[in-house]
Motif scaffolding. Sequence first.
Motif, mmCIF file in Angstrom:
data_model
loop_
_atom_site.group_PDB
_atom_site.id
_atom_site.type_symbol
_atom_site.label_atom_id
_atom_site.label_comp_id
_atom_site.label_asym_id
_atom_site.label_seq_id
_atom_site.Cartn_x
_atom_site.Cartn_y
_atom_site.Cartn_z
ATOM 1 N N GLN A 171 64.344 42.344 36.494
ATOM 2 C CA GLN A 171 64.250 44.111 36.278
ATOM 3 C C GLN A 171 62.958 44.363 36.313
ATOM 4 N N ARG A 172 62.285 43.668 35.498
ATOM 5 C CA ARG A 172 60.724 43.721 34.992
ATOM 6 C C ARG A 172 60.017 43.269 36.125
ATOM 7 N N GLU A 173 60.188 42.152 36.655
ATOM 8 C CA GLU A 173 59.625 41.693 37.753
ATOM 9 C C GLU A 173 59.588 42.635 39.014
ATOM 10 N N HIS A 174 60.397 43.346 39.172
ATOM 11 C CA HIS A 174 60.488 44.238 40.209
ATOM 12 C C HIS A 174 59.755 45.330 40.179
ATOM 13 N N VAL A 175 59.168 45.497 38.835
ATOM 14 C CA VAL A 175 58.264 46.554 38.574
ATOM 15 C C VAL A 175 56.760 46.055 38.441
ATOM 16 N N ILE A 176 56.571 45.010 38.198
ATOM 17 C CA ILE A 176 55.061 44.405 38.257
ATOM 18 C C ILE A 176 54.586 43.754 39.414
ATOM 19 N N TYR A 177 55.493 43.328 40.157
ATOM 20 C CA TYR A 177 55.073 42.500 41.503
ATOM 21 C C TYR A 177 54.367 43.653 42.380
ATOM 22 N N PRO A 178 55.196 44.746 42.741
ATOM 23 C CA PRO A 178 54.575 45.852 43.662
ATOM 24 C C PRO A 178 53.447 46.594 43.098
ATOM 25 N N ALA A 179 53.338 46.508 41.604
ATOM 26 C CA ALA A 179 51.957 47.157 41.000
ATOM 27 C C ALA A 179 50.813 46.318 41.336
ATOM 28 N N VAL A 180 50.924 44.994 41.387
ATOM 29 C CA VAL A 180 49.875 44.122 41.405
ATOM 30 C C VAL A 180 49.554 44.115 43.031
ATOM 31 N N VAL A 181 50.589 44.227 43.737
ATOM 32 C CA VAL A 181 50.173 43.959 45.194
ATOM 33 C C VAL A 181 49.327 45.475 45.666
ATOM 34 N N ARG A 182 49.898 46.566 44.878
ATOM 35 C CA ARG A 182 49.206 47.779 45.288
ATOM 36 C C ARG A 182 47.571 47.783 44.922
ATOM 37 N N TRP A 183 47.641 47.296 43.772
ATOM 38 C CA TRP A 183 46.120 46.976 43.101
ATOM 39 C C TRP A 183 45.301 46.145 44.192
ATOM 40 N N PHE A 184 45.865 44.917 44.614
ATOM 41 C CA PHE A 184 45.106 44.233 45.588
ATOM 42 C C PHE A 184 44.909 45.078 46.987
ATOM 43 N N ALA A 185 45.802 45.761 47.331
ATOM 44 C CA ALA A 185 45.637 46.556 48.506
ATOM 45 C C ALA A 185 44.544 47.822 48.387
ATOM 46 N N GLU A 186 44.359 48.097 47.276
ATOM 47 C CA GLU A 186 43.172 49.023 47.035
ATOM 48 C C GLU A 186 41.998 48.618 46.676
ATOM 49 N N GLY A 187 42.080 47.277 46.912
ATOM 50 C CA GLY A 187 40.703 46.350 46.661
ATOM 51 C C GLY A 187 40.259 46.478 45.362
ATOM 52 N N ARG A 188 41.124 46.444 44.275
ATOM 53 C CA ARG A 188 40.812 46.572 43.034
ATOM 54 C C ARG A 188 40.901 45.131 42.165
ATOM 55 N N LEU A 189 41.282 44.344 42.817
ATOM 56 C CA LEU A 189 41.704 43.021 42.238
ATOM 57 C C LEU A 189 41.028 41.843 42.821
ATOM 58 N N GLN A 190 40.429 41.017 42.178
ATOM 59 C CA GLN A 190 39.700 39.806 42.697
ATOM 60 C C GLN A 190 40.006 38.443 41.773
ATOM 61 N N LEU A 191 40.090 37.310 42.522
ATOM 62 C CA LEU A 191 39.753 36.163 41.908
ATOM 63 C C LEU A 191 38.321 35.878 41.685
ATOM 64 N N ASP A 200 39.095 46.099 38.848
ATOM 65 C CA ASP A 200 38.066 47.139 38.710
ATOM 66 C C ASP A 200 36.861 46.413 38.027
ATOM 67 N N GLY A 201 36.546 45.279 38.405
ATOM 68 C CA GLY A 201 35.390 44.564 37.830
ATOM 69 C C GLY A 201 35.374 43.734 36.497
ATOM 70 N N VAL A 202 36.641 44.164 35.710
ATOM 71 C CA VAL A 202 36.624 43.522 34.459
ATOM 72 C C VAL A 202 37.615 42.400 34.405
ATOM 73 N N ALA A 203 37.077 41.438 33.808
ATOM 74 C CA ALA A 203 38.049 40.149 33.546
ATOM 75 C C ALA A 203 39.151 40.459 32.751
ATOM 76 N N LEU A 204 40.447 39.991 33.254
ATOM 77 C CA LEU A 204 41.524 40.342 32.711
ATOM 78 C C LEU A 204 42.021 39.195 31.710
ATOM 79 N N THR A 205 41.632 37.906 32.154
ATOM 80 C CA THR A 205 42.135 36.775 31.404
ATOM 81 C C THR A 205 41.198 35.652 31.583
ATOM 82 N N ALA A 206 41.138 34.900 30.559
ATOM 83 C CA ALA A 206 40.394 33.587 30.479
ATOM 84 C C ALA A 206 41.313 32.827 31.872
ATOM 85 N N PRO A 207 40.502 32.068 32.367
ATOM 86 C CA PRO A 207 41.331 31.125 33.342
ATOM 87 C C PRO A 207 41.984 29.820 32.321
#
Length: 209
Positions: A171-191, A200-207
């Motif tokens: 149930q929670r997967e169904h919330v977070i996956y579309p949210a992340v794909v939306r971020w990517f589509a908005e150009g806000r997410l990078q590797l 948004d240019g801020v590191a989320l996690t250490a590799p």
Amino acid sequence: PLTVVALISGSGSNLQALIDAQTAGAPFALCAVISNEPDAFGLERARRHGIPTAVLNHRDYPDRASFDQALAALIDSYAPQLVVLAGFMRILTPEFVARYLGRLLNIHPSLLPKYQGLHTHQRALDAGEHEHGASVHFVTAELDGGPVILQARVPVLADDDAATLAARVLQREHVIYPAVVRWFAEGRLQLGDDGCAYLDGVALTAPHQ
Ligand code: GAR
């Protein structure tokens, strides 16, 4: 909209969540759904929404490298901007991962880096975890090891079995996956070149190491 190819192997409930988000106006468009399993129900979900489908049965290929080469050629025929693994249950070769690095996402049913691999819900129960969940991450050559973008946490309840826990996580997967794909589509997410995920240019996690 951002063009997306989804790879599936099964039910496709995460695919459905992405389809529903697209239908509701999210800035991405699924241009194809590819399954390695001919009977995956997710193919039917795609057809119902007029999304092109393709089956590439890994059993028809002599080895992982040749399957992945055919898979990449099929994906590239749709020229997607993003590839999402949505319950895709095949390990991908480093060559495949390198080809789509930075535009390849996965959802995994655990709080990574805990419980990489299979049977995550039973293993979390066996370990006596009080909390479990799911993670969306960029795919890198290390299996289930790429940098995490977003996690969802759920409680583990006293009477849970693997099925009830999996359903709560899903149930929670169904919330977070579309949210992340939306971020990517908005150009806000990078590797990043440093292996970190950036929002948004801020590191989320250490590799992961
Ligand atoms: C989901 O729980 C997903 O996180 C998991 O498979 C399920 C697919 O369900 N993925 C993996 O285990 C990847 N190794 P779905 O087909 O209904 O989306």
